[in-house]
Design an enzyme around this catalytic site. Structure first.
Site, PDB file in Angstrom:
ATOM      1  N   HIS A 108      46.263  31.843  31.879  1.00 35.16           N
ATOM      2  CA  HIS A 108      45.871  32.306  30.418  1.00 35.16           C
ATOM      3  C   HIS A 108      47.157  32.550  29.812  1.00 35.16           C
ATOM      4  CE1 HIS A 108      41.906  32.701  32.142  1.00 35.16           C
ATOM      5  NE2 HIS A 108      41.387  32.259  31.203  1.00 35.16           N
ATOM      6  N   GLN A 154      39.064  28.821  40.754  1.00 31.53           N
ATOM      7  CA  GLN A 154      39.733  27.906  39.477  1.00 31.53           C
ATOM      8  C   GLN A 154      41.222  28.461  39.608  1.00 31.53           C
ATOM      9  OE1 GLN A 154      37.589  29.671  36.124  1.00 31.53           O
ATOM     10  NE2 GLN A 154      36.802  27.772  35.765  1.00 31.53           N
ATOM     11  N   ARG A 176      28.959  30.848  39.623  1.00 30.16           N
ATOM     12  CA  ARG A 176      27.774  30.396  38.578  1.00 30.16           C
ATOM     13  C   ARG A 176      26.324  30.130  39.210  1.00 30.16           C
ATOM     14  NH1 ARG A 176      31.554  27.788  34.782  1.00 30.16           N
ATOM     15  NH2 ARG A 176      33.378  29.141  34.793  1.00 30.16           N
ATOM     16  N   ASP A 178      43.539  29.167  37.653  1.00 38.95           N
ATOM     17  CA  ASP A 178      43.161  29.640  36.219  1.00 38.95           C
ATOM     18  C   ASP A 178      44.623  30.183  35.677  1.00 38.95           C
ATOM     19  OD1 ASP A 178      41.288  29.445  34.107  1.00 38.95           O
ATOM     20  OD2 ASP A 178      40.176  31.200  34.837  1.00 38.95           O
ATOM     21  N   CYS A 208      38.963  35.111  32.639  1.00 36.65           N
ATOM     22  CA  CYS A 208      39.621  35.475  31.378  1.00 36.65           C
ATOM     23  C   CYS A 208      39.559  36.974  30.962  1.00 36.65           C
ATOM     24  CB  CYS A 208      39.480  34.420  30.270  1.00 36.65           C
ATOM     25  SG  CYS A 208      37.923  33.861  30.426  1.00 36.65           S
ATOM     26  N   LYS A 228      40.334  21.935  21.509  1.00 40.36           N
ATOM     27  CA  LYS A 228      40.743  21.932  22.917  1.00 40.36           C
ATOM     28  C   LYS A 228      41.116  20.425  23.072  1.00 40.36           C
ATOM     29  CE  LYS A 228      36.322  20.979  25.051  1.00 40.36           C
ATOM     30  NZ  LYS A 228      35.650  21.075  26.446  1.00 40.36           N
ATOM     31  N   HIS A 251      43.617  29.074  27.079  1.00 39.26           N
ATOM     32  CA  HIS A 251      42.982  28.901  28.479  1.00 39.26           C
ATOM     33  C   HIS A 251      43.510  27.541  29.212  1.00 39.26           C
ATOM     34  CE1 HIS A 251      39.764  31.846  27.647  1.00 39.26           C
ATOM     35  NE2 HIS A 251      39.906  31.536  26.219  1.00 39.26           N
TER      36      HIS A 251
END
Length: 669
Positions: free
Chosen positions: A406, A402, A384, A404, A355, A489, A535
């Site tokens: 946004h 991911q 991670r 991902d 992000c 969320k 997200h």
């Protein structure tokens, strides 16, 4: 008030009051708070029964079973120190400090002692104590004393420690015999089932593992015993059968058998490599997702794997997530000929999230309300620093990708875009053969110190997500206190082929990062406004989603995802050329097809490719060659003979286009 009525086989008087004589009721919800069945209520209280087969009832049953197990351990090994013993999904565990690891013989002895404690029908009796009293009673339990010192910070104390200490009063539970003697005690918030006999015989000890105290490698390593508990023996057997089926579907086992991926020691724990067959499946997943995203108005971006420290300080990841990040890499330092530093260097970090970099793309130029919503997508690999003991195949790794996205939206666009996102996510997951969904709405905590922003924002954004969830028609569970500190969320959960629930996609509302990075857009009024960020990870991570699909299908993927879609097997070598021509036609349409020209006998070839879970086998001999036909053989061993080649090709192409799961002859009829 009404006298408590405990199960009829309890001969001693109860301490307290309750309303429900049903033996299936193990606790009460009094004014919204879980309480023991032996508690005091008044006519003004709102009281609801908690049954043993409800989610709360199962947690209470399992927590009580954990206490029985801990009591059994200390009967057998009196010098053992107690850690924590919370309920978990489908079971419980208890951590113990002991000089010697538990052996299989110890486990047998613990189970026998648990059976005795259950038969003894001890009462679980709650006592409120002061901190001084608790320390005095638990003076020989160093881990319990540490939890008392951390009272009020249970989330920081240890995962699962909230069952023992919290922000309220301290309580100890005594296990009291029919003679009134205290047989055992433990620091605990409760509630518990009325007596040990309530636990019944639907429990078992599962396995032993190591666990660091409070989850830190700096602390002592404890012995963790896992168990499971269910309301009945039949429910336990059904669960054990599910475990057996899950073991057959374990993605780590299937990944090796089907030659899909591996974790070479030379690379490092939690870092996977994808073999050709696994890479083919992953490529299909990513390409399909990419096509759908582009159709849905998303734009793909690419960002680096590493960035300067300042970026993660501004995003606050280095404050709130430092322990989950890999150590820094120091670069850019310059020295003169004498070795004196002439230019200070920078610390770089492997990114734990995508992000912050997407935010920098947004900030690259001025934005207008006409640019919004702005939908950025990336298959971004993140890193991670997971503890080695937490790693688990592809579902818990140190490097993963991911899918991902946004979205940057105006406040007015929030509900519409969240609706689009949820509809898109559900549609995509159905493409992959998942169809059983439910939603969880995480809302803010009542305590003001645990969230930021205005009441108006929280009310607006929570209502927007609630409207989206309700409109979907899916089962919705609202969970107060589980939201991130900056916004609510929606989590989407799916149930797989053997009934397991997996959390997949998340739709997270975030006004915090736009504020930290001072994002702006010019509104219709000509003034500057702050966008809201959404997200959204559809798969969560490609690795984890791949593992879920692998277990869901037990390796037998739909034709469109299968690494090898068609294998042609000649009855004898002389029919190989005939099948080569058919396979070339299929390949011209993009079908992953091959002919098995090996020297193995036909039956062995069939067994080999069935074991490898190839969905479609084409078999041809003299009769097929003469008639211009082929025979289909399927995963379940059924066969369809004499299909004209043109029709066979069309059936295969249709199965791929429709994403059909083909296991039997009927599936390709």
């Amino acid at each position: 008030m009404t006298d408590v009525i405990l199960p009829s086989d309890v001969s001693y008087p109860a301490d307290g009051f309750a309303l429900f004589p049903d033996r299936s009721v193990v606790a009460l919800r009094v004014n919204g708070e879980l309480k023991d069945l032996a508690t005091s209520v008044t006519a003004d209280d709102t009281v609801e029964p908690v049954t043993i087969d409800s989610p709360d009832g199962l947690d209470i049953l399992r927590h009580s079973a954990a206490h029985v197990m801990a009591q059994a351990v200390q009967r057998i090994k009196p010098q053992t120190n107690l850690g924590i013993g919370p309920p978990i999904t489908d079971g419980f565990y208890y951590d113990f400090g002991t000089d010697e690891p538990f052996t299989p013989e110890d486990v047998k002895a613990i189970k026998k002692e648990m059976e005795r404690i259950v038969r003894e029908n001890q009462r679980f009796v709650r006592r409120v104590v002061t901190e001084e009293e608790a320390r005095a009673e638990l003076a020989d339990e160093p881990f319990k004393l540490e939890l008392i010192d951390l009272k009020g910070g249970s989330k920081e104390a240890a995962e699962g420690a909230s069952v023992e200490v919290g922000a309220g009063e301290l309580t100890i539970y005594d296990n009291v015999t029919k003679d009134g003697e205290v047989a055992w005690r433990d620091l605990c918030r409760g509630p518990h089932v009325p007596t040990t006999r309530t636990i019944g015989n639907g429990w078992d000890i599962q396995r032993i593992a190591g666990a660091y105290w409070r989850g830190s490698e700096k602390n002592p390593q404890l012995q963790r015993i896992y168990g499971t508990a269910w309301p009945t023996k039949d429910a336990l057997r059904a669960y054990q059968q599910r475990l057996e089926e899950a073991a057959k579907r374990d993605h780590r086992k299937l990944g090796k058998e089907l030659d899909l991926f591996s974790f070479p020691d030379e690379i490092g724990s939690g870092l996977s490599v994808w073999h050709p067959k696994g890479g083919t499946i992953r490529m299909e997943m990513e390409q399909h997702a990419r096509r759908r995203h582009v159709e849905g108005g998303y734009t793909y971006v690419y960002t680096p794997h590493i960035a300067k420290e300042d970026l993660f300080l501004q995003s606050n990841h280095l404050v709130t997530y430092r322990e989950g990040m890999f150590p820094p890499i120091h670069m850019d330092e310059e020295r003169d000929a004498e070795g004196t530093i002439t230019k200070a260097g920078n610390d770089y970090y492997l990114k734990p999230m995508n992000c912050p970099m997407h935010i920098l793309i947004y900030k690259e130029r001025a934005r207008s309300y006409r640019d919004l919503p702005m939908r950025l997508a990336e298959n971004g690999t993140v890193y991670r620093n997971e503890l080695s003991g937490a790693l688990h195949g592809l579902t818990r790794v140190r490097g993963f990708t991911q899918d991902d996205s946004h979205l940057f939206v105006t406040p007015e666009q929030l509900e519409t875009e969240a609706t689009r996102v949820l509809e898109f996510v559900i549609s995509m997951l159905r493409d992959f053969g998942l169809n059983d969904f439910e939603l969880e709405l995480s809302m803010r905590d009542d305590e003001k110190s645990k969230w930021i922003g205005t009441d108006e924002f929280w009310e607006y954004s929570t209502n927007a997500l609630r409207n989206v969830a309700v409109a979907s028609g899916l089962k919705l569970t609202e969970v107060p206190g589980e939201a991130a500190f900056y916004g609510p969320k929606i989590d989407l959960k799916t149930r797989d082929a053997i009934g397991r629930v997996w959390q997949l996609s998340t739709v997270q509302v975030d006004p915090n990062l736009p504020e930290r990075f001072e994002l702006e857009y010019t509104g219709p009024d000509g003034e500057k406004h702050r966008p809201i960020m959404i997200h959204r990870a559809l798969f969560g991570s490609i690795e984890r989603f791949f593992a879920i699909l692998l277990e869901h299908y037990a390796g037998a993927f739909p034709v469109w995802l299968s690494p090898v879609q068609v294998v042609a097997i000649p009855v004898a070598a002389e029919y190989g050329d005939y099948l080569d021509a058919i396979v070339e036609r299929l390949r011209a349409h993009g079908v992953r097809a091959e002919v098995d020209h090996s020297d193995d006998r036909m039956q062995k070839k069939i067994r080999t490719h069935t074991t490898q879970k190839v969905p479609l086998q084409l078999i041809a001999g003299e009769q097929d060659r003469s008639a211009g036909t082929v025979s289909f053989r399927f995963r379940d061993g059924t066969q369809t003979n004499g299909i004209p080649v043109d029709e066979a090709v069309q059936r295969i192409l249709l199965a791929i286009a429709q994403k059909t799961l083909v296991d039997t002859a009927e599936d390709l009829a």
